[in-house]
Design an enzyme around this catalytic site. Structure first.
Site, PDB file in Angstrom:
ATOM      1  N   VAL A  51      44.947  43.408  42.550  1.00 42.70           N
ATOM      2  CA  VAL A  51      45.103  44.846  42.728  1.00 42.70           C
ATOM      3  C   VAL A  51      46.504  45.198  42.254  1.00 42.70           C
ATOM      4  CG1 VAL A  51      43.425  45.133  44.604  1.00 42.70           C
ATOM      5  CG2 VAL A  51      45.806  44.580  45.146  1.00 42.70           C
ATOM      6  N   SER A  52      46.718  46.479  41.962  1.00 46.62           N
ATOM      7  CA  SER A  52      47.993  46.885  41.356  1.00 46.62           C
ATOM      8  C   SER A  52      49.111  47.114  42.355  1.00 46.62           C
ATOM      9  CB  SER A  52      47.789  48.160  40.532  1.00 46.62           C
ATOM     10  OG  SER A  52      46.900  47.905  39.480  1.00 46.62           O
TER      11      SER A  52
END
Length: 184
Positions: free
Chosen positions: A9-10
Site C-alpha cells: 500500500v502507498s
C-alpha cells in the site's frame, strides 16, 4: 516450487490485511508486505528481498498488478528479472500468469493502465495546485535563500562564487536570484 506473496500500500494509513488474506488463500508460502509508493522501485526493500529469493519454478503472487508496479517500465523490468530466474508472476484478482502468452499480453495491458492512472492522478494534483495558487491558498515552499543577503553581498562587490561560498548555497542559485528582477 514456492509461491511468494507481495502486498503493498502507498501510505501508512492504509491497511494491508485484505491483500495478505487474499495471498494466504491463494497458497502463498511466504508473504512480504510494505507501505511505500509503487511509482518507483526505489526504497522497496521487501520487493527487493523477494526478488533475491525467487528461484526457477517459483511464483511471485500479487493481488493486482498495481500493487507491484505503477510504471510500465518497472513492471517490465520485474517481469524480465522473473523470466531470467525461471520464475513467474500471478495475480489473484486478475487473469495474469506470465507462464502463458495470454497472461503476458494481459499483464502488459494492465501495466499501461496502471501507469495511465498514475499520470492522471499527477495531472489532477497539478491542476489542484494551480487552482489553489490562483486563489491564493497555496503559496508553495518558503524561500530557503535570503535574496536580501545576496543583493547586499553583490553590492559590496562580491562575485557569485564568493556569495555562494559565504552563504553555503549553489552558485547557480546566486545567478538565478541576481537575474530575477522580482527577487532582487
Amino acid at each position: 516450487m514456492a509461491v511468494y506473496g507481495y502486498a503493498r500500500v502507498s501510505t501508512h494509513e492504509q491497511d494491508l490485511a485484505l491483500q495478505e488474506e487474499a495471498l494466504r488463500k491463494a497458497g502463498c508460502d511466504v508473504i512480504r508486505a510494505e507501505k511505500v509508493s509503487g511509482t518507483s522501485r526505489t526504497g522497496r526493500a521487501e520487493l527487493d528481498t523477494l526478488m533475491q529469493f525467487l528461484r526457477a519454478g517459483d511464483v511471485l503472487m500479487v493481488t493486482r498488478i498495481d500493487r507491484l508496479a505503477r510504471s510500465i517500465g518497472d513492471l517490465q523490468d520485474i517481469v524480465r528479472e522473473l523470466r531470467e530466474k525461471g520464475a513467474s508472476l500471478k495475480a489473484t484478482e486478475q487473469p495474469i500468469d506470465t507462464s502463458t502468452a495470454a497472461g503476458k499480453a494481459f499483464l502488459d495491458m494492465l501495466g499501461v493502465f496502471a501507469e495511465f492512472e498514475t499520470n492522471l492522478r499527477r495531472e489532477r494534483q497539478m491542476e489542484g495546485i494551480a487552482k489553489a495558487k490562483a486563489a491564493g491558498i497555496y503559496q508553495g515552499r518558503k524561500p530557503q535563500i535570503d535574496a536580501e543577503q545576496v543583493r547586499k553581498l553583490k553590492s559590496e562587490g562580491l562575485g557569485a562564487a564568493e556569495i555562494a561560498r559565504k552563504l553555503g548555497i549553489g552558485r547557480a542559485s546566486v545567478y538565478r536570484l541576481l537575474n530575477d528582477p522580482q527577487a532582487c
